[in-house]
Write an enzyme that holds these catalytic residues in place. Structure first.
Site, PDB file in Angstrom:
ATOM      1  N   CYS A  23       0.830  -1.210   0.000  1.00 23.87           N
ATOM      2  CA  CYS A  23       0.000   0.000   0.000  1.00 23.87           C
ATOM      3  C   CYS A  23       0.867   1.264   0.000  1.00 23.87           C
ATOM      4  O   CYS A  23       1.597   1.504   0.950  1.00 23.87           O
ATOM      5  CB  CYS A  23      -0.905  -0.052   1.238  1.00 23.87           C
ATOM      6  SG  CYS A  23      -1.628   1.499   1.749  1.00 23.87           S
ATOM      7  N   CYS A  26       0.244   3.723   2.844  1.00 29.98           N
ATOM      8  CA  CYS A  26       0.767   3.155   4.094  1.00 29.98           C
ATOM      9  C   CYS A  26       2.262   3.457   4.224  1.00 29.98           C
ATOM     10  O   CYS A  26       2.745   3.783   5.309  1.00 29.98           O
ATOM     11  CB  CYS A  26       0.557   1.641   4.132  1.00 29.98           C
ATOM     12  SG  CYS A  26      -1.170   1.151   4.105  1.00 29.98           S
TER      13      CYS A  26
END
Length: 98
Positions: A23, A26
Site C-alpha cells: 500500500c 501506508c
C-alpha cells in the site's frame, strides 16, 4: 493476538496503524508515525499491524482499507480514521487520552 490485547489494554494510549506492505499511502505514513513518536515520546505507544500477516485481527476490527489508524486505551477503540494523516492531527487526537 494475546500480545496485541496486552498492549491495547494499557492506560497509555496506543495508536495502531493497520497497514499493508503493498500500500503506497501506508508507506507514506511510516515517516509520519516516526515523527509522531518523537512528538509524544513515552506518553503514547505506536504499533504497526500488517493486515496480511494478521488477517484475523484486521477482520476483528473490520479493517476494510489501509491505512486504518485507531487509538486504543484500556482495550477500547477511542478513535478511528482511514487514510493518511499528518502527525499534528494524530498528536491532537492522542493528546485527548494522555
Amino acid at each position: 493476538m494475546e500480545q496485541f490485547n496486552e498492549i491495547i489494554n494499557s492506560d497509555k494510549p496506543v495508536l495502531v496503524d493497520f497497514f499493508a506492505t503493498w500500500c503506497g499511502p501506508c508507506q507514506m505514513m511510516h515517516p509520519v508515525l516516526e515523527e509522531l513518536q518523537g512528538m509524544v515520546g513515552e506518553t503514547a505507544r505506536i504499533l504497526k499491524v500488517d493486515i496480511d500477516k494478521n488477517m484475523r485481527l484486521a477482520a476483528q476490527y473490520q479493517v476494510r482499507s489501509v491505512p486504518t489508524l485507531m487509538i486504543f486505551q484500556n482495550g477500547e477503540v477511542k478513535f478511528r480514521i482511514t487514510g493518511t494523516q499528518p502527525a499534528s492531527a494524530l498528536k491532537a487526537e492522542l493528546d485527548k487520552y494522555i
